[in-house]
Design a protein around this motif. Structure first.
Motif, short mmCIF file in Angstrom:
data_model
loop_
_atom_site.label_atom_id
_atom_site.label_comp_id
_atom_site.label_asym_id
_atom_site.label_seq_id
_atom_site.Cartn_x
_atom_site.Cartn_y
_atom_site.Cartn_z
N LYS A 250 -54.04 3.22 -25.95
CA LYS A 250 -53.82 2.70 -24.59
C LYS A 250 -53.63 1.19 -24.61
CE LYS A 250 -56.14 6.11 -21.65
NZ LYS A 250 -57.26 6.35 -20.72
N LEU A 251 -54.49 0.51 -25.40
CA LEU A 251 -54.37 -0.94 -25.52
C LEU A 251 -53.02 -1.33 -26.11
CD1 LEU A 251 -55.62 -3.75 -25.31
CD2 LEU A 251 -56.66 -3.38 -27.56
N ALA A 256 -47.77 -3.40 -25.38
CA ALA A 256 -46.32 -3.22 -25.49
C ALA A 256 -45.66 -3.39 -24.14
CB ALA A 256 -46.01 -1.84 -26.07
N GLU A 257 -46.29 -2.79 -23.09
CA GLU A 257 -45.73 -2.93 -21.75
C GLU A 257 -45.77 -4.37 -21.28
OE1 GLU A 257 -48.01 -0.26 -19.38
OE2 GLU A 257 -47.12 1.55 -20.26
N LEU A 262 -43.14 -9.34 -20.26
CA LEU A 262 -43.01 -10.77 -20.51
C LEU A 262 -41.61 -11.09 -21.03
CD1 LEU A 262 -44.36 -13.54 -20.65
CD2 LEU A 262 -45.12 -12.99 -22.97
N THR A 263 -41.12 -10.23 -21.94
CA THR A 263 -39.76 -10.41 -22.45
C THR A 263 -38.75 -10.32 -21.32
OG1 THR A 263 -40.41 -9.47 -24.58
CG2 THR A 263 -38.06 -9.55 -24.09
N GLN A 264 -38.98 -9.33 -20.42
CA GLN A 264 -38.10 -9.18 -19.27
C GLN A 264 -38.10 -10.44 -18.42
OE1 GLN A 264 -36.15 -6.62 -18.51
NE2 GLN A 264 -35.49 -7.21 -16.46
#
Length: 695
Positions: A250-251, A256-257, A262-264
């Motif tokens: 989950k972490l 990753a999300e 952040l990349t988005q």
């Protein structure tokens, strides 16, 4: 024959141990399967631990069942033979866990493995019985013996198939494992007690291990305690590890999300979700490298929306933002998936198009222009804008990012100057204008540093023939090479570059200084007016700049009038009202400039803390009785009277215009008829002369 009996409590305990051992085995199979691909060493650890836990569980079930067995003679068990039976159970369990964690389990492997595992379990059972060392030996019923072995093989096949099927952590797998554990436990117990039923003990039999081996009472306690401890520890370890892995997963997913988000945010425009400048630069670099390797071509298209500013100013940011989103969607739908549509900010878009031939850019540009030309439905509004596009082709128009961007931008501005709503390919001559703009920008920065700006003052007169009311401060640039430059030639560039903020602050400070000088000379009834650009008006530090100028020159706030254009005041009306109210709270007067050219709402206009309306010179130029402009001016004057505002007309150049404005009740005028913009010394001299001649 000796008559055998069973302790019912221990029989139940043996069944429970078999079920618990089965559940532990199924859970261990999942842990081994989960870690085998990513962590082979950890998987081997789980295989070893699982084999021990499962082997001890099956073996203890067998011996608890043996302990439940009663004969009318003393019984015991040889320690070494008992240990051999335990090792057989562990080895068989390890083999079973290894089989069920393979990638696949075909029938041939299933049946072969079940045969070996069944023989192993039967071997464990009958080795355990041999640990009693009966004299004479135990007689076995051949049929029941064969049935017990068959049950062991069948139970092994079922256990292997169930464990293989439930080795993955899927929804409802826990409940399925619990049910499967009961089935497997019953099968294992069934094999054990079938094997026990196959054994018969002749009368006079003696258990040789009763004296030399391990006693039943002590062995029962040891087996039950150790077995439950081993199974419980193994199961808890597996459960805790599964939870830890779940939380880690989950972490990892959350990280990753978050990283993706952040990349988005870093690489995409927050409004349209299109690539932003950073991502565009990366894509452009990749396109250059790819085209250089393959001797290919691509087009860099700069697009600016024509008419967007008017929509944004009149209908507000929220409508403008929604329009930009719709434009972005339409551009994306018009281009191919491997092309890039990016937003640089405002209403500027960049399209990166892969080409086979340079001329292929033309139909793409035509499609883009046509797509933007179609009306947009934004809420209840049907909006129309057009596109001005500039095109630079790699490598003909540049082989670096900088050259391509500069040249596409120059081509876009050429399109705008040529009438907008179209596209142009870059030509070298267009760069002259781009370099001209860059040079102007550099000169503007130097002008600010070297104090090359000047203020001239155009007087305001009371109608019909009244005295001077004050002056409007107008900016000029004393360029070392081009001479005196008017604001129309550089204010737009100053606004786009942000230099208007320091320039505007200087204008305000200098105007206040000059007004204070006139106040000391006795002109207390004059007011100085200063224009605020839209960029200045949006500056969060505007209030501090105004307050600082007043305090620095000890100028009464009522001597200063700030002129804000109608479109600026109406843009984002609630924020504008707040800013204007803060200015009014300082005691500074507010004038709405260029009135009649925008899209004012009377609802907001009456809420503005304004003191003055200035009629735009466009309505004054062709004034005469009965014209449309005359009707508009009359309406503006009447509106101003209703709202208790002073009405000032600018651009008055003829006596006829002055007479008409006086007849409709205009309060003041400003224009070449009564006074041109003048340097402060000439302004003061001229006003004194006019005052003497009037007296």
């Amino acid at each position: 024959m000796l008559i055998a009996t069973y302790d019912k409590l221990l029989v139940v305990v043996s069944l429970l141990v078999a079920i618990l051992a089965s559940y532990t085995a199924l859970d261990m199979a999942e842990r081994i399967n989960t870690t085998s691909n990513q962590h082979p060493r950890v998987a081997r650890f789980w295989l070893t631990g699982g084999a021990i836990a499962m082997g001890v569980g099956i073996w203890s079930m067998h011996f608890i069942g043996m302990l439940a067995f009663r004969l009318p003679i003393a019984l015991g068990y040889d320690a070494w033979i008992t240990a051999v039976s335990l090792l057989i159970a562990i080895a068989t369990s390890g083999f079973a866990l290894w089989i069920v964690t393979r990638r696949d389990l075909p029938l041939r492997r299933l049946f072969g493995s079940a045969l070996l595992m069944g023989v192993g379990i039967a071997g464990m059972h009958y080795t355990g019985m041999a640990a009693m060392r009966m004299q004479p030996g135990i007689d076995y019923d051949v049929a029941l013996f064969v049935v017990s072995v068959f049950i062991a093989i069948a139970a092994s096949a079922a256990a292997l198939w169930i464990a293989f099927s439930l080795r993955k952590n899927t929804p409802h797998v826990k409940a399925a494992r619990a049910g499967a554990s009961v089935v497997m436990g019953v099968a294992i117990v069934g094999m054990h007690y079938t094997g026990m039923a196959a054994a018969s003990f002749p009368s006079g039999s003696v258990c040789m291990s009763a004296r030399e081996g391990v006693g039943i009472g002590w062995l029962a306690i040891l087996i039950i305690v150790v077995t439950l401890a081993v199974l419980t520890i193994a199961l808890l370890t597996s459960v805790l590890d599964a939870r830890l892995e779940s939380r880690t997963a989950k972490l990892a997913r959350s990280l990753a999300e978050a990283n993706e988000e952040l990349t988005q945010m870093v690489l995409h425009d927050h409004l349209t979700k299109l690539p932003n400048r950073t991502l565009l630069e990366d894509r452009l670099t990749q396109a250059i490298n790819k085209a250089a390797r393959s001797n290919g071509h691509f087009a860099l298209m700069f697009m600016d929306l024509d008419g967007f500013k008017a929509i944004n100013d009149s209908l507000g940011h929220h409508v403008g933002d929604r329009l930009l989103v719709e434009v972005a969607r339409r551009l994306t739908a018009t281009t191919r998936a491997h092309d890039t549509v990016a937003r640089l900010g405002g209403d500027e878009f960049v399209i990166l198009v892969d080409l086979t031939l340079p001329d292929d850019a033309m139909p793409v540009a035509e499609k883009l222009v046509e797509a933007v030309n179609q009306p947009f439905c934004v809420g209840e509004h049907e909006l129309r804008v057009s596109a001005s596009i500039g095109i630079a082709i790699y490598p003909e128009d540049g082989n670096t990012r900088h050259d391509l961007v500069i040249n596409a931008d120059a081509a876009m501005y050429h399109t705008k100057r040529a009438g907008r709503n179209g596209y142009n390919f870059f030509e070298p001559s267009m760069n002259a204008n781009a370099h001209h703009q860059l040079q102007w920008l550099q000169d503007l920065r130097v002008a600010l540093e070297r104090k090359q700006f000047r203020l001239v003052y155009q007087p305001k007169f009371s109608l019909p023939d009244g005295p001077v009311l004050g002056a409007e401060a107008l900016l000029r640039w004393q360029h070392p090479e081009r001479g005196l430059v008017g604001p129309d030639e550089f204010i737009g560039l100053a606004e786009r570059s942000g230099l208007i903020i320091p320039i505007g602050a200087w204008v305000l400070d200098e105007a206040c200084r000059q007004m204070h000088e006139w106040l000391t000379l006795g002109y207390a009834d004059w007011k100085i007016a200063v224009n605020l650009s839209a960029v200045q008006f949006a500056d969060p530090h505007l209030l501090e700049v105004v307050r600082g100028a007043l305090e620095r020159h000890q100028l009464p706030p009522q001597s200063l009038t700030l002129e804000v254009t109608e479109s600026t005041a109406m843009h984002d009306t609630e924020a504008s009202l707040l800013t204007l109210q803060k200015i009014a709270d300082l005691g500074v007067e507010i004038s709405i400039d260029d009135f009649g050219t925008g899209y004012s709402s009377l609802l907001y206009l009456k809420r503005l803390p304004a003191n003055e309306l200035k009629i735009d010179r466009g309505f004054v130029r062709d004034l005469s009785d009965g014209t449309e402009d005359a009707a508009i001016v009359s309406a503006i004057v009447a509106l101003g009277r209703t709202l208790n505002l002073r009405i000032v007309a600018e651009g008055v150049e003829t006596e006829r215009q002055q007479q008409f404005l006086a007849s409709v009740g205009c309060d003041a005028l400003q224009g070449y008829l009564r006074g041109r913009p003048m340097a402060p010394d000439l302004f003061l001299q001229t006003m004194r002369e006019q005052h003497k001649s009037a007296a």
